[in-house]
Scaffold this motif. Sequence first.
Motif, PDB file in Angstrom:
ATOM      1  N   UNK A  55       0.809  -1.222   0.000  1.00 42.81           N
ATOM      2  CA  UNK A  55       0.000   0.000   0.000  1.00 42.81           C
ATOM      3  C   UNK A  55       0.844   1.274   0.000  1.00 42.81           C
ATOM      4  N   UNK A  56       2.147   1.130  -0.058  1.00 37.25           N
ATOM      5  CA  UNK A  56       3.032   2.286  -0.149  1.00 37.25           C
ATOM      6  C   UNK A  56       3.522   2.443  -1.591  1.00 37.25           C
ATOM      7  N   UNK A  57       4.292   1.463  -2.053  1.00 37.78           N
ATOM      8  CA  UNK A  57       4.756   1.458  -3.442  1.00 37.78           C
ATOM      9  C   UNK A  57       3.726   0.787  -4.345  1.00 37.78           C
ATOM     10  N   UNK A  58       3.215  -0.350  -3.901  1.00 37.92           N
ATOM     11  CA  UNK A  58       2.316  -1.161  -4.725  1.00 37.92           C
ATOM     12  C   UNK A  58       0.892  -1.135  -4.181  1.00 37.92           C
ATOM     13  N   UNK A 180       1.959   1.806  -8.348  1.00 38.91           N
ATOM     14  CA  UNK A 180       1.037   2.930  -8.529  1.00 38.91           C
ATOM     15  C   UNK A 180       0.761   3.653  -7.217  1.00 38.91           C
ATOM     16  N   UNK A 181       1.442   3.274  -6.146  1.00 37.98           N
ATOM     17  CA  UNK A 181       1.101   3.735  -4.811  1.00 37.98           C
ATOM     18  C   UNK A 181       1.491   5.172  -4.527  1.00 37.98           C
ATOM     19  N   UNK A 200       4.219  12.538  -6.428  1.00 39.82           N
ATOM     20  CA  UNK A 200       3.378  13.725  -6.568  1.00 39.82           C
ATOM     21  C   UNK A 200       2.205  13.544  -7.531  1.00 39.82           C
ATOM     22  N   UNK A 201       2.358  12.785  -8.638  1.00 42.95           N
ATOM     23  CA  UNK A 201       1.186  12.589  -9.522  1.00 42.95           C
ATOM     24  C   UNK A 201       0.229  11.504  -9.030  1.00 42.95           C
ATOM     25  N   UNK A 202       0.332  11.113  -7.759  1.00 41.07           N
ATOM     26  CA  UNK A 202      -0.502  10.019  -7.261  1.00 41.07           C
ATOM     27  C   UNK A 202      -1.976  10.296  -7.536  1.00 41.07           C
ATOM     28  N   UNK A 203      -2.693   9.259  -7.945  1.00 37.42           N
ATOM     29  CA  UNK A 203      -4.079   9.392  -8.371  1.00 37.42           C
ATOM     30  C   UNK A 203      -5.054   9.641  -7.224  1.00 37.42           C
TER      31      UNK A 203
END
Length: 492
Positions: A55-58, A180-181, A200-203
Amino acid sequence: MNVTKPLALAATALLLATGAAWAQSSEVRIGVALEPPALDPTAGAAEAIDVVVYQNIFEGLTRIDQNGAVQPGLAESWEIAEDGLTYTFSLHEGITFHDGTGFDAEDVKFTFDRILAEDSVNAQKALYEPIAAVNVVDPQTVEFQLSRPDGLFLFNLGRGDAVIVAPESADNNASEPIGTGPFAFVQWDRGSRVILERYEPYWGEAPALTKATYLFISDTATLTNALLAGDVDGTNNFAPEALAVFENNPQFKVLVGSTEGETILGTNNAKEPFSDLRVRQAMAHALNRQEIIDGATYGYGVPIGSHFAPHHPYYLDLTGTYPYDPDAAKALLAEAGYPDGFSATLKLPPVAYARLSGQIIASQFAQVGIKLELISMEWAQWLEDVLGNKDFDLTIVAHVEPFDIGIYADPNYYFGYDNPDVQALNETLNATIDEGERQRIAQEVQTIIAEDAVNGYLFELAQTGVWNAKLDGMWQNAPIEGVVLRDIHWVE
């Protein structure tokens, strides 16, 4: 490896330089006991991988929250066919991987085709075998067809083993993970630390933290010094025997929750005298659960009366099924034909909670006439003798897999419990999707195995976190492996 010794030596200088400002920053340094062997949770079984990346990176299509419940992840919603064999997921739009490539339904199909491939090294591949096909409907819609209904399907999609990876980067995720995390991988100094930075571009909703450093510190004394010196801001699971240092210190907060580790007095139900329900009931009455918790976990274990985690929404408190009552234990033993008790062996794996619990239980059982010979074993021997060959009377072990009550439906499992009613209920549970009905069935199974005293239900292993008092948003419970960063933030 001694990562923090140079940090500890420089503690005073570090505090003078950065200590006052650190609490006002948006960075955090977390001490963890084990360094992961790699950073791809879809290709390794080590819990230490998920501690850093889950839940951080993935991220997965779903995610598990700190109570063990399923929440939307990369999928914003889903529909389930009436027969429970088709799941259609609608994906969030505008998601990118950390290398800038776009995320869509093709990545989902690639991920699960990879998990189910003949040469797959996914540690939990068997959990996903009900998947018959993954079909891309359009870039934002993906359909899963199952060969049979699977009531745990949405939960299993939320495990670290099922996070979504991209074909462009999957082969390098072990050393340079790209997901995507909310946090992107920056660097891994082997033997020392992993550094993540906010993507920064996190969804989704941006986390408060801009940077997180995981420091690998296996020695309790070294970690204690690092926490006290301010070199580390917290740890998710600190040694309970050393928690007293922090409990009354206003600079720290101690968070005590539960894990998925049901610690049991494993009992060979297929072997006399343990095949007699009255003997198992007698042993249950002979157990002083609180005394075991105080002595083996320094008071931090959570009492359980069946094989289920107390933080889970389906949990049923059955600790009162067989209350501590030595007189009742003696009466049941006499009724079963053992008025003077009997002798048995207790095989103990090499973990402190098991060895300490074993000594206490031997003393408690002696009071009702059951004489235990304690046999200490290394893990390899325990796995062979107890788990593999079922060559044991009693043992003590923590079962740490999430939602693993289904082991009671396997008569070939090491404790040899063969109950057709539980087997039928488990089959129904596995095929049931409705949450209310799943809860009812799970609680019925919990009740049956508690009343049958299949094993001695002792305690849930505690998660004992120690954190800077100015940090908030950490998970108190650990229903799944991981130190999830998304809600952690500094407060005044």
